[in-house]
Design an enzyme around this catalytic site. Sequence first.
Site, PDB file in Angstrom:
ATOM      1  N   SER A   1       0.737  -1.128  -0.036  1.00  0.00           N
ATOM      2  CA  SER A   1       0.034   0.024   0.029  1.00  0.00           C
ATOM      3  C   SER A   1       0.815   1.088   0.087  1.00  0.00           C
ATOM      4  O   SER A   1       0.318   2.297  -0.174  1.00  0.00           O
ATOM      5  CB  SER A   1      -0.971  -0.016   1.240  1.00  0.00           C
ATOM      6  OG  SER A   1      -0.090   0.183   2.477  1.00  0.00           O
TER       7      SER A   1
ATOM      8  N   THR B   1      -2.042   2.493   3.686  1.00  0.00           N
ATOM      9  CA  THR B   1      -1.280   3.738   3.570  1.00  0.00           C
ATOM     10  C   THR B   1      -0.620   3.702   4.787  1.00  0.00           C
ATOM     11  O   THR B   1      -1.154   3.030   5.713  1.00  0.00           O
ATOM     12  CB  THR B   1      -2.491   4.922   3.795  1.00  0.00           C
ATOM     13  OG1 THR B   1      -3.196   5.034   2.554  1.00  0.00           O
ATOM     14  CG2 THR B   1      -1.593   6.151   4.157  1.00  0.00           C
TER      15      THR B   1
ATOM     16  N   THR C   1       1.514   6.925   0.341  1.00  0.00           N
ATOM     17  CA  THR C   1       0.873   5.833  -0.068  1.00  0.00           C
ATOM     18  C   THR C   1       0.857   5.611  -1.546  1.00  0.00           C
ATOM     19  O   THR C   1       1.254   6.411  -2.309  1.00  0.00           O
ATOM     20  CB  THR C   1      -0.830   6.091   0.247  1.00  0.00           C
ATOM     21  OG1 THR C   1      -1.689   4.860   0.100  1.00  0.00           O
ATOM     22  CG2 THR C   1      -1.360   7.418  -0.557  1.00  0.00           C
TER      23      THR C   1
ATOM     24  N   ARG D   1      -5.750   9.363 -10.156  1.00  0.00           N
ATOM     25  CA  ARG D   1      -6.758   9.441  -9.157  1.00  0.00           C
ATOM     26  C   ARG D   1      -5.837  10.058  -7.744  1.00  0.00           C
ATOM     27  O   ARG D   1      -4.735   9.284  -7.568  1.00  0.00           O
ATOM     28  CB  ARG D   1      -7.562   8.219  -8.711  1.00  0.00           C
ATOM     29  CG  ARG D   1      -8.339   8.413  -7.510  1.00  0.00           C
ATOM     30  CD  ARG D   1      -7.664   7.842  -6.450  1.00  0.00           C
ATOM     31  NE  ARG D   1      -8.720   7.545  -5.036  1.00  0.00           N
ATOM     32  CZ  ARG D   1      -8.083   7.139  -3.811  1.00  0.00           C
ATOM     33  NH1 ARG D   1      -6.519   7.046  -3.321  1.00  0.00           N
ATOM     34  NH2 ARG D   1      -8.667   7.383  -2.801  1.00  0.00           N
ATOM     35  N   VAL D   2      -6.237  10.861  -7.100  1.00  0.00           N
ATOM     36  CA  VAL D   2      -5.461  11.404  -5.532  1.00  0.00           C
ATOM     37  C   VAL D   2      -6.582  11.027  -4.515  1.00  0.00           C
ATOM     38  O   VAL D   2      -7.714  11.588  -4.777  1.00  0.00           O
ATOM     39  CB  VAL D   2      -5.085  12.762  -5.897  1.00  0.00           C
ATOM     40  CG1 VAL D   2      -4.442  13.110  -4.646  1.00  0.00           C
ATOM     41  CG2 VAL D   2      -3.877  12.810  -6.953  1.00  0.00           C
ATOM     42  N   GLY D   3      -5.983  10.477  -3.671  1.00  0.00           N
ATOM     43  CA  GLY D   3      -6.792  10.365  -2.342  1.00  0.00           C
ATOM     44  C   GLY D   3      -6.489  11.437  -1.299  1.00  0.00           C
ATOM     45  O   GLY D   3      -6.096  12.564  -1.636  1.00  0.00           O
ATOM     46  N   ASP D   4      -6.812  11.380  -0.359  1.00  0.00           N
ATOM     47  CA  ASP D   4      -6.867  12.069   0.913  1.00  0.00           C
ATOM     48  C   ASP D   4      -5.316  12.225   1.399  1.00  0.00           C
ATOM     49  O   ASP D   4      -4.862  13.321   2.207  1.00  0.00           O
ATOM     50  CB  ASP D   4      -7.623  11.714   2.103  1.00  0.00           C
ATOM     51  CG  ASP D   4      -6.872  10.235   2.695  1.00  0.00           C
ATOM     52  OD1 ASP D   4      -6.890   9.211   1.966  1.00  0.00           O
ATOM     53  OD2 ASP D   4      -6.900  10.081   3.941  1.00  0.00           O
TER      54      ASP D   4
ATOM     55  N   THR E   1      -5.968   6.531   7.359  1.00  0.00           N
ATOM     56  CA  THR E   1      -6.086   5.753   6.474  1.00  0.00           C
ATOM     57  C   THR E   1      -7.429   5.433   6.099  1.00  0.00           C
ATOM     58  O   THR E   1      -8.388   5.651   6.956  1.00  0.00           O
ATOM     59  CB  THR E   1      -5.241   4.661   6.603  1.00  0.00           C
ATOM     60  OG1 THR E   1      -5.807   3.786   7.578  1.00  0.00           O
ATOM     61  CG2 THR E   1      -3.739   4.730   7.072  1.00  0.00           C
ATOM     62  N   GLY E   2      -7.843   4.721   4.925  1.00  0.00           N
ATOM     63  CA  GLY E   2      -9.176   4.302   4.698  1.00  0.00           C
ATOM     64  C   GLY E   2      -9.605   5.039   3.525  1.00  0.00           C
ATOM     65  O   GLY E   2      -8.818   5.410   2.422  1.00  0.00           O
TER      66      GLY E   2
ATOM     67  N   GLY F   1     -10.183   7.447   1.030  1.00  0.00           N
ATOM     68  CA  GLY F   1      -9.716   8.776   0.891  1.00  0.00           C
ATOM     69  C   GLY F   1     -10.894   9.838   0.378  1.00  0.00           C
ATOM     70  O   GLY F   1     -10.764  10.990   0.702  1.00  0.00           O
TER      71      GLY F   1
HETATM   72  N1  ASP Z   1      -6.555   6.680   2.119  1.00  0.00           N
HETATM   73  C1  ASP Z   1      -5.954   6.117   0.873  1.00  0.00           C
HETATM   74  C2  ASP Z   1      -6.324   6.453  -0.247  1.00  0.00           C
HETATM   75  O1  ASP Z   1      -7.435   6.962  -0.470  1.00  0.00           O
HETATM   76  C3  ASP Z   1      -6.073   4.552   0.783  1.00  0.00           C
HETATM   77  C4  ASP Z   1      -5.905   4.006   2.123  1.00  0.00           C
HETATM   78  O2  ASP Z   1      -5.627   4.350   3.511  1.00  0.00           O
HETATM   79  O3  ASP Z   1      -6.586   3.040   2.360  1.00  0.00           O
HETATM   80  O4  ASP Z   1      -5.394   6.798  -1.290  1.00  0.00           O
END
Ligand code: ASP
Length: 321
Positions: A46, A167, A185, A195-198, A218-219, A221
């Site tokens: 990850s 992450t 991450t 694609r960009v997450g949080d 994490t999770g 995003g």
């Molecule tokens: N938060 C991360 C993202 O959305 C992924 C994750 O932590 O599971 O890219």
Amino acid sequence: MIRLIGSENAGVGLPQAMDLLRNGGSAIAAVEIAIRAVEANADDHSVGLGGYPNILGQVELDAGIMDGRDRTSGAVAALKGYLHPISLARLVMERLPHVFLVGEGAARFAREMEAEAGELLTEPAREVWARRLEQDLAPRKLKEVTDLPDLWRWVEIATDPQRTHGTVNVIARDAQGHICAGVSTSGWAWKYPGRVGDSPIAGAGFYADDRYGAAACTGTGEMAIRAATAHSVIFAMQMGATLLEAGTRAMADLNDLGGRYLAGMNFVAMDRDGNHAGFSSYENATYAHMDASMDAPELLPRTYVAIKQRWERQSSLGNRQ
Ligand code: ASP
């Protein structure tokens, strides 16, 4: 009092970071060194080397860091071909008038900084990606994926909120009482390119403010971006909430998000005095912790806060194979 907390997978980097803090190192340096160890860990799919790729089979990395002394921050996203995005995030913070670089610009900056380049896609990660796509794209050939005119539909099929997340988060408090938060991450496995997450977004995936504390997520995003989750934790403490209240409220706030794609969330948090906690929408989740008296990190239970989850694919897509 010096202290480190992080997501469970941060454990491989915490002893080194603790040595640094014991020798008077800064919270920023501790966060960077801890996260670099996780980025170099090919067994962690990850983060960094060995991270799962996007739907085209390219590893795109995101990272961000914030200095709690003055909330300076740096981040990179959708970066390909460089091994340590957390170090580049720190360099963005320290060398540029900007906060956030993406894609080609981030790669150009990495070259100028003479950052370590390398292939991030390992064979085990490539195999998992190929199997996943063969299963989802059959009978289409894997090599056709790059040219699919409706890639967006396949992303919805290939992504799986139960299996594709991960992450690394690290929060450090140094001997001066300064706090820093960092995140790195490879993002959501099989994501749409770009694609960009949080994780690299200050306020969403991380936040640090010496006056109140720090948080890192994490999770899912997309949810943390929409709810400004990391900042919500800090803002609740600014408004007088305890760490436990602040974390529980920031989790509960996710319950009022609408939309078709809602899944899990986790974060670690610390208040300005170094009190710490982890929160998760998954039962029995843990987070890593280490203080100066410890030789190795320990895993502590996160506070469980149930949140609404749903994943509603568009019904027509199942028949498009
Ligand atoms: N938060 C991360 C993202 O959305 C992924 C994750 O932590 O599971 O890219």
